[in-house]
Write an enzyme that holds these catalytic residues in place. Structure first.
Site, PDB file in Angstrom:
ATOM      1  N   ASP A 147       6.552  -3.653   9.850  1.00  0.00           N
ATOM      2  CA  ASP A 147       6.672  -3.436   8.414  1.00  0.00           C
ATOM      3  C   ASP A 147       8.008  -3.933   7.895  1.00  0.00           C
ATOM      4  O   ASP A 147       8.950  -4.179   8.662  1.00  0.00           O
ATOM      5  CB  ASP A 147       6.554  -1.941   8.088  1.00  0.00           C
ATOM      6  CG  ASP A 147       5.107  -1.475   8.030  1.00  0.00           C
ATOM      7  OD1 ASP A 147       4.214  -2.328   7.977  1.00  0.00           O
ATOM      8  OD2 ASP A 147       4.889  -0.254   8.024  1.00  0.00           O
ATOM      9  N   LYS A 178       4.909  -4.740   3.555  1.00  0.00           N
ATOM     10  CA  LYS A 178       4.257  -4.283   2.330  1.00  0.00           C
ATOM     11  C   LYS A 178       5.360  -4.042   1.310  1.00  0.00           C
ATOM     12  O   LYS A 178       5.918  -2.951   1.226  1.00  0.00           O
ATOM     13  CB  LYS A 178       3.455  -3.016   2.574  1.00  0.00           C
ATOM     14  CG  LYS A 178       2.261  -3.232   3.466  1.00  0.00           C
ATOM     15  CD  LYS A 178       1.369  -2.024   3.425  1.00  0.00           C
ATOM     16  CE  LYS A 178       0.057  -2.341   4.131  1.00  0.00           C
ATOM     17  NZ  LYS A 178      -0.970  -1.351   3.830  1.00  0.00           N
ATOM     18  N   MET A 217       9.076   6.701  -2.284  1.00  0.00           N
ATOM     19  CA  MET A 217       8.371   5.628  -3.006  1.00  0.00           C
ATOM     20  C   MET A 217       8.190   5.967  -4.486  1.00  0.00           C
ATOM     21  O   MET A 217       7.195   5.594  -5.103  1.00  0.00           O
ATOM     22  CB  MET A 217       7.006   5.345  -2.358  1.00  0.00           C
ATOM     23  CG  MET A 217       7.093   4.956  -0.902  1.00  0.00           C
ATOM     24  SD  MET A 217       5.464   4.690  -0.137  1.00  0.00           S
ATOM     25  CE  MET A 217       4.829   6.376  -0.131  1.00  0.00           C
TER      26      MET A 217
END
Length: 436
Positions: free
Chosen positions: A229, A251, A366
Site C-alpha cells: 500500500d 490507494k 481518513m
C-alpha cells in the site's frame, strides 16, 4: 581482475540526487534517499501511485518526461531505475562525462556505484556489498540483522529465517473458520497438482519502519511477491531481495486506485502459482485495511493465510505526538472511527450523534477531507466547540507534523496549515493531558 569497490557513506542531506524512472525499482529506492535528506529529482513520463503520493506531498520533484542531459545539472548522484539498456546507457554516459556517480538497476557491471543491501537498527546502518551478487549481499545482511535483533527476542535467540512449511494458516488474529478452510484446501495443492503458495497479511505499522513486528519482517524477507500500500514505510521496500516482485497497490485518497477485487485476484493468482505472497499494509490489516476481504478471497480460492497484526496509527500517531488516547482521570475510553464518508452521506455507517455524547477520546482516521462536516455534526449534537483537538500528519516519521486546535476551529486551521493525508485527528481532553 576487477578491483574491489571502495565502501563509502554518502551524506546527501540537501544535495540533489536524480532518479531516472518511475516504476517499481524507483518505488523501492526513493524512500532511502528521502530518509537521507536528499533533494530528489524524479525524471519519468509516468509514476507509480506510491511515488505520485510523495510528489503530491511535496517530498520530491517530478519532471514528467524522458531524461535530458541538463537534468543532471547540480546533481551529486544519479540512480537509473529503468529496464531499457540503451536509455540507461545514455544516462550513465552523461553522468560519466560530468563525473557523477551512477547506479544502474539494469546492469551493475556498467555502473560506477552500487546500492548495497542495507539494514538499519536505530542509529546503526549496515551496508553490505556482495561482490556484485545481490543474493550474497542480502544473505549476509540478513544474518547481521538477526544478530542485531537478538536483544529484541525474549529468549535471546535470533529469529529464524526458515520459510513457512505448514499448509494450514496461523496467527492469533485469524478468522478461524475461513482460514482453516483455506489451509485444508492448500494442503491438497492446486487443481493441476502444483503446490499452493501462501499469503501473509502483514501490518507494517504507522510509518516508522522499525515499528513492524519481528514476525512481519521475517515474513517479508521470505516473500516472493510483495503487494504494498501507499502507507507502507518505504524503507522496508528498500530491503527486499532484488528478485522479489513488487506490486504497487497504492490507494491514494480521492485519486487513482487499484480496485480491491484486482488486489484480491493478484494475491490469489500469485499464491496459486506457488509463490509466498506478503500483502504489506500500513498500520494493522484489520483496522480499515480491508484485510478481512482479502482473507475471504484467499479462503474461497483455497489459499492459506497468515495474519500478522500491526501497530495501528490510531494509537501510534497520537502517542508520537505526546497525546495518550486514555489517561487516568481524563478519559476512560477511546473510540476509533473512519471519516472517509461524510456524516450526511447515506453510505455512512457511523452514529455521529452517539459519538458526540461520549466523554472519552475520539480518534478519526481518513477524515481530513470531511473534517469540517464532521466537526459541525459533532457540535450540532452536543460536543462542545472548545473541545481540544489535534491533527497528526505522517505520525512516527521524520515528516511528522502536529496541529493543535479546538473542535470548532480545527477544520479551518488544518486547511490554513495545508495539512495533508495521512493524518489522524484526535478529539478530547487527552490532547493536553501531558502538557507541562
Amino acid at each position: 581482475m576487477t578491483s574491489n569497490p571502495y565502501p563509502l557513506g554518502l551524506r546527501l542531506d540537501g544535495r540533489r540526487v536524480v532518479v531516472v524512472g518511475g516504476g517499481a525499482v524507483a518505488t523501492r529506492r526513493v524512500p532511502a534517499l528521502l530518509d537521507a535528506g536528499a533533494d530528489v529529482l524524479l525524471v519519468a513520463p509516468e509514476l507509480t501511485p506510491a511515488l505520485r503520493a510523495r510528489v503530491d506531498a511535496g517530498r520530491l520533484h517530478w519532471v514528467p518526461r524522458r531524461f535530458l542531459p541538463e537534468d543532471l545539472d547540480g546533481a551529486w548522484l544519479v540512480q537509473v531505475a529503468i529496464d531499457d539498456p540503451m536509455a540507461a546507457a545514455s544516462v550513465s554516459a552523461v553522468a560519466a562525462e560530468r563525473r557523477i556517480f551512477c547506479v544502474r538497476a539494469d546492469d551493475r557491471t556498467a555502473a560506477t556505484a552500487w546500492t548495497p543491501a542495507v539494514t538499519r537498527h536505530g542509529p546503526v546502518t549496515v551496508a553490505v556489498l556482495g561482490g556484485g551478487d545481490p543474493r550474497r549481499a542480502m544473505t549476509v545482511r540478513d544474518a547481521i540483522r538477526d544478530l542485531l535483533a537478538v536483544r529484541l527476542a525474549p529468549d535471546g535467540i535470533a529469529p529464524t529465517r526458515s520459510r513457512p512449511d505448514g499448509a494450514s494458516a496461523t496467527g492469533a488474529t485469524r478468522a478461524a473458520g475461513a482460514t482453516r478452510a483455506a489451509g485444508a484446501a492448500g494442503a491438497a495443492g492446486a487443481a493441476d497438482g502444483r503446490p499452493v503458495g501462501r499469503v501473509a497479511l502483514v501490518g507494517a505499522g504507522p510509518g516508522d519502519p522499525e515499528l513492524i513486528t519481528v514476525k512481519g519482517w521475517r515474513l517479508l524477507t521470505e516473500a516472493d511477491v510483495v503487494v504494498a500500500d501507499r502507507l507502507v514505510p518505504g524503507l522496508l521496500l528498500d530491503e527486499l531481495r532484488p528478485d522479489v516482485e513488487l506490486v504497487d497497490a497504492s490507494k491514494i485518497p480521492y485519486g487513482p486506485s487499484r480496485a480491491q477485487e484486482e488486489i484480491n485476484q493478484i494475491l490469489v493468482d500469485r499464491a496459486l502459482a506457488g509463490a509466498i505472497v506478503v500483502r504489506l499494509k500500513g498500520g494493522d490489516p484489520y483496522v480499515f485495511g480491508r484485510g478481512g476481504e482479502e482473507l475471504l478471497a484467499c479462503a474461497k480460492a483455497g489459499v492459506p493465510v497468515t495474519v500478522v497484526p500491526g501497530v495501528t496509527s490510531s494509537i501510534a500517531a497520537p502517542s508520537a505526538a505526546g497525546i495518550p488516547v486514555t489517561h487516568r482521570g481524563v478519559a476512560h475510553e477511546f473510540t476509533v472511527v473512519s471519516g472517509h464518508v461524510a456524516p450526511d452521506s447515506p453510505a455512512s455507517l457511523v452514529r455521529w450523534d452517539a459519538l458526540a455524547g461520549l466523554r472519552g477520546t475520539l480518534v478519526i482516521l481518513m477524515g481530513l477531507k470531511n473534517l469540517a462536516a464532521i466537526s459541525e455534526t459533532l457540535i450540532a449534537h452536543g460536543r462542545p466547540p472548545q473541545t481540544p483537538a489535534a491533527v497528526v500528519q505522517e505520525g512516527t516519521t521524520g515528516a511528522q507534523r502536529v496541529l493543535r486546535s479546538t473542535l470548532g476551529e480545527v477544520a479551518a486551521d488544518a486547511l490554513a496549515a495545508d495539512v495533508r493525508p495521512p493524518a489522524v485527528v484526535v478529539l478530547g481532553d487527552v490532547v493536553g493531558a501531558l502538557d507541562a
